[in-house]
Motif scaffolding. Sequence first.
Motif, short mmCIF file in Angstrom:
data_model
loop_
_atom_site.label_atom_id
_atom_site.label_comp_id
_atom_site.label_asym_id
_atom_site.label_seq_id
_atom_site.Cartn_x
_atom_site.Cartn_y
_atom_site.Cartn_z
N GLN A 52 0.87 -1.18 0.00
CA GLN A 52 0.00 0.00 0.00
C GLN A 52 0.91 1.22 0.00
N ILE A 53 0.65 2.17 -0.89
CA ILE A 53 1.46 3.38 -1.00
C ILE A 53 0.79 4.49 -0.18
N LEU B 171 7.46 3.98 6.59
CA LEU B 171 6.04 3.61 6.52
C LEU B 171 5.33 4.24 5.32
N ASN B 172 6.08 4.56 4.27
CA ASN B 172 5.47 5.02 3.03
C ASN B 172 4.99 3.86 2.19
N PHE C 70 13.93 1.39 -1.66
CA PHE C 70 12.70 0.67 -1.37
C PHE C 70 12.62 0.36 0.13
N GLN C 71 13.73 -0.11 0.71
CA GLN C 71 13.75 -0.40 2.14
C GLN C 71 13.59 0.86 2.97
N TYR C 72 14.15 1.98 2.51
CA TYR C 72 13.97 3.26 3.19
C TYR C 72 12.49 3.65 3.22
N LEU C 73 11.79 3.47 2.08
CA LEU C 73 10.36 3.80 2.03
C LEU C 73 9.56 2.91 2.97
#
Length: 83
Positions: free
Chosen positions: A10-11, A60-61, A53-56
Amino acid sequence: MSIEIGSRFQISQAIQEYLNSAETLTVISNNGVTIQFSLGDAKGHGSMPIEHFQYLQKKLNLKIIPNKKSFIASNENSSEQIS
């Protein structure tokens, strides 16, 4: 945490504007360096470094959407524990 092919995320609204206003993202390829993904509602596709990707995920983005198979398995385990 390994990122599996077919995982859906979920974005958050905070970053939807950067991803064509899509609400979901599905991983289609992971070579250990780069993640390739498709966006929900046929809003496109793309790729990004796995570190980003892991940072996002950490911010919790991107929140994983549990698949039905794991949901069913967890329900079966809980009913066995009740008996």
